[in-house]
Design a protein around this motif. Structure first.
Motif, mmCIF file in Angstrom:
data_model
loop_
_atom_site.group_PDB
_atom_site.id
_atom_site.type_symbol
_atom_site.label_atom_id
_atom_site.label_comp_id
_atom_site.label_asym_id
_atom_site.label_seq_id
_atom_site.Cartn_x
_atom_site.Cartn_y
_atom_site.Cartn_z
ATOM 1 N N PHE A 90 -12.279 -6.879 -8.759
ATOM 2 C CA PHE A 90 -10.931 -6.529 -9.220
ATOM 3 C C PHE A 90 -9.947 -6.397 -8.056
ATOM 4 C CE2 PHE A 90 -12.972 -5.289 -13.204
ATOM 5 C CZ PHE A 90 -11.975 -5.528 -14.142
ATOM 6 N N ARG A 91 -10.438 -5.948 -6.903
ATOM 7 C CA ARG A 91 -9.552 -5.580 -5.802
ATOM 8 C C ARG A 91 -8.590 -6.693 -5.400
ATOM 9 N NH1 ARG A 91 -13.266 -3.701 -2.669
ATOM 10 N NH2 ARG A 91 -13.259 -1.615 -3.563
ATOM 11 N N PRO A 92 -9.064 -7.936 -5.204
ATOM 12 C CA PRO A 92 -8.102 -8.995 -4.834
ATOM 13 C C PRO A 92 -7.088 -9.285 -5.935
ATOM 14 C CG PRO A 92 -10.309 -9.904 -5.177
ATOM 15 C CD PRO A 92 -10.449 -8.420 -5.163
ATOM 16 N N LEU A 93 -7.442 -8.958 -7.183
ATOM 17 C CA LEU A 93 -6.527 -9.227 -8.305
ATOM 18 C C LEU A 93 -5.396 -8.197 -8.404
ATOM 19 C CD1 LEU A 93 -9.295 -10.187 -10.880
ATOM 20 C CD2 LEU A 93 -7.355 -11.656 -10.314
ATOM 21 N N VAL A 94 -5.520 -7.093 -7.692
ATOM 22 C CA VAL A 94 -4.518 -6.022 -7.817
ATOM 23 C C VAL A 94 -3.857 -5.650 -6.498
ATOM 24 C CG1 VAL A 94 -5.681 -5.018 -9.832
ATOM 25 C CG2 VAL A 94 -6.236 -4.136 -7.549
ATOM 26 N N VAL A 95 -4.403 -6.132 -5.393
ATOM 27 C CA VAL A 95 -3.995 -5.581 -4.092
ATOM 28 C C VAL A 95 -2.509 -5.773 -3.783
ATOM 29 C CG1 VAL A 95 -4.695 -7.617 -2.748
ATOM 30 C CG2 VAL A 95 -4.711 -5.359 -1.672
ATOM 31 N N MET A 96 -1.941 -6.933 -4.073
ATOM 32 C CA MET A 96 -0.533 -7.160 -3.739
ATOM 33 C C MET A 96 0.398 -6.433 -4.706
ATOM 34 S SD MET A 96 -0.472 -8.557 -0.885
ATOM 35 C CE MET A 96 1.316 -8.326 -0.840
ATOM 36 N N GLU A 97 -0.008 -6.354 -5.977
ATOM 37 C CA GLU A 97 0.786 -5.629 -6.970
ATOM 38 C C GLU A 97 0.855 -4.145 -6.602
ATOM 39 O OE1 GLU A 97 -1.369 -7.967 -7.617
ATOM 40 O OE2 GLU A 97 -0.363 -9.389 -8.949
ATOM 41 N N ILE A 98 -0.257 -3.605 -6.140
ATOM 42 C CA ILE A 98 -0.248 -2.198 -5.718
ATOM 43 C C ILE A 98 0.675 -2.033 -4.512
ATOM 44 C CG2 ILE A 98 -1.656 -0.384 -4.640
ATOM 45 C CD1 ILE A 98 -3.987 -1.354 -6.441
ATOM 46 N N TYR A 99 0.494 -2.893 -3.533
ATOM 47 C CA TYR A 99 1.331 -2.812 -2.327
ATOM 48 C C TYR A 99 2.812 -2.831 -2.704
ATOM 49 C CZ TYR A 99 3.399 -3.935 2.163
ATOM 50 O OH TYR A 99 4.166 -3.909 3.300
ATOM 51 N N ASP A 100 3.179 -3.750 -3.561
ATOM 52 C CA ASP A 100 4.592 -3.892 -3.944
ATOM 53 C C ASP A 100 5.131 -2.668 -4.688
ATOM 54 O OD1 ASP A 100 4.679 -6.377 -2.788
ATOM 55 O OD2 ASP A 100 4.311 -7.469 -4.661
ATOM 56 N N ALA A 101 4.268 -1.941 -5.349
ATOM 57 C CA ALA A 101 4.723 -0.811 -6.171
ATOM 58 C C ALA A 101 4.691 0.532 -5.440
ATOM 59 C CB ALA A 101 3.866 -0.728 -7.438
ATOM 60 N N LEU A 102 4.163 0.535 -4.210
ATOM 61 C CA LEU A 102 4.112 1.788 -3.434
ATOM 62 C C LEU A 102 5.458 2.075 -2.793
ATOM 63 C CD1 LEU A 102 0.688 1.348 -1.577
ATOM 64 C CD2 LEU A 102 1.146 2.774 -3.594
ATOM 65 N N ASP A 103 5.698 3.341 -2.450
ATOM 66 C CA ASP A 103 6.921 3.630 -1.690
ATOM 67 C C ASP A 103 6.714 3.188 -0.237
ATOM 68 O OD1 ASP A 103 5.710 5.682 -0.203
ATOM 69 O OD2 ASP A 103 6.561 7.275 -1.425
ATOM 70 N N ALA A 104 7.814 3.157 0.515
ATOM 71 C CA ALA A 104 7.780 2.519 1.843
ATOM 72 C C ALA A 104 6.747 3.166 2.764
ATOM 73 C CB ALA A 104 9.167 2.556 2.471
ATOM 74 N N GLN A 105 6.684 4.486 2.758
ATOM 75 C CA GLN A 105 5.746 5.177 3.654
ATOM 76 C C GLN A 105 4.295 4.838 3.292
ATOM 77 O OE1 GLN A 105 6.570 9.374 3.859
ATOM 78 N NE2 GLN A 105 4.793 9.799 5.168
#
Lengths: 233, 233
Positions: free
Chosen positions: A110-125
């Motif tokens: 699952f990890r490669p399927l979600v990693v960029m979406e998570i990154y994009d949804a995090l705050d800057a810090q």
């Protein structure tokens, strides 16, 4: 004292995406225990300092601080023995082995399927923290790790295939009713559901109907949580 | 009618090496049920024709012919409910998932470590059958698949590592006592023990002491079965 569960979030504080936090949420729903979900960022170590470590889920239950989803499940069964059990008596070691197997073999798919979406949804810090901590673990950039989604989905299907017969012959990993084994596996599917609407499964896949059954459990709270709507492939 | 278990063998008819047959042997020991182990070759399909398929284990229990190690375990719990259970009540689906996981992820790591030793120990007719059926499945020659033993052992350690915490906190996958989860995992270790004296584990590995405990179960029948003596690395 109110029961509190610290839960990973991003720019949108309603968004709770962590697969391990989902194990604990589902476990709390299963036990019928009220709790307040507290939005928590990766870098907010101070807020959970009393747990003696720096990761969530962290459950604050009365004056007890419990970290790690497995410990939380064991705590809930021990502390609330009259509520529906998460782990059947006599199967604690077996459930732990299943927990470890899902961490090692299913999360990796699952990890490669979600990693960029998570990154994009995090705050800057948290974005900076996420990249700094994950890229050395993964041995590549987040972007390189994400790779090709369709290819990753095929690998996911292959990884789920050994368990298809289990779900063809049983409604849940718990048998006729879900138990913590279903929460463990469902955590991974909620990770995906929270992060994108990319269709993972065709509607005739045994995991598709199992996921539907799980989304309907516990007042459909997982279905309506902040995230995306499941579509069949 | 005597209970019979058809078991894979080779040139030496005392030699019983199949990991799936070992699951059933251990299950029968656990239930305290006598049986006669019948030496069977890959190519002797006629002998087990009544089971409706061509693989072992096949259990003949009275007038019932049962094939497939999972079906045999379920049959034994259903037919002999007063003997110690193999699969805890309420954990049949979870045990099945564990069964599937070991097939997919653990057997794959043992297979290259045993494939040439098995080939060498089969009779001539079975050797031809084994090469003809296995090489297309593996996509390479048996020799190429066997590869480098030390490298394969490192991969095995990596594959076992998720379950080390389970065995650090529990004597068995069944908890304080073994159950069918231990038989499932032990089948793979018996596959190795029957085929070579290549040391798989250092003595301080959690799986080493677990294997010792399993070898001592049931009158130490697994320890004394035709095969090799376990040595620590």
């Amino acid at each position: 004292m109110a029961r509190k569960l610290f839960e990973l979030t991003g720019k949108n504080p309603e968004w709770r995406f962590s697969p391990f936090v989902w194990r604990s949420r589902l476990a709390l729903y299963h036990k019928g225990l009220d709790f307040e979900g507290i939005a928590w960022n990766f870098t907010d170590k101070a807020a959970i300092e009393q747990s003696g470590q720096g990761k969530v889920p962290v459950l604050v239950d009365g004056d007890q601080w419990i970290s790690d989803s497995w410990n939380i499940a064991c705590h809930l069964d021990q502390t609330y023995p009259d509520q529906p059990r998460l782990i059947p008596q006599g199967s604690i070691a077996l459930m732990h082995a299943f927990n470890q197997m899902v961490d090692a073999h299913i999360h990796a798919l699952f990890r490669p399927l979600v990693v960029m979406e998570i990154y994009d949804a995090l705050d800057a810090q948290d974005q900076a923290y996420f990249r700094q901590t994950r890229e050395p673990m993964l041995g590549k950039t987040l972007e390189a790790y994400a790779g090709d989604k369709d290819q990753n989905r095929e690998l996911l299907w292959k990884g789920l295939s050994p368990f298809e017969p289990t779900l063809k012959n049983n409604s849940f990993f718990g048998g006729d009713h879900p138990n913590y084994a279903d929460h463990i596996m469902m955590g991974a599917f909620m990770w995906a559901k929270c992060t994108s609407d990319y269709a993972l499964l065709p509607s005739d896949h045994p995991f598709f109907s199992w996921r539907e059954r799980m989304l309907d459990q516990y007042g459909a709270k997982a279905r309506t949580a902040a995230g995306f709507v499941i579509k069949p492939l």
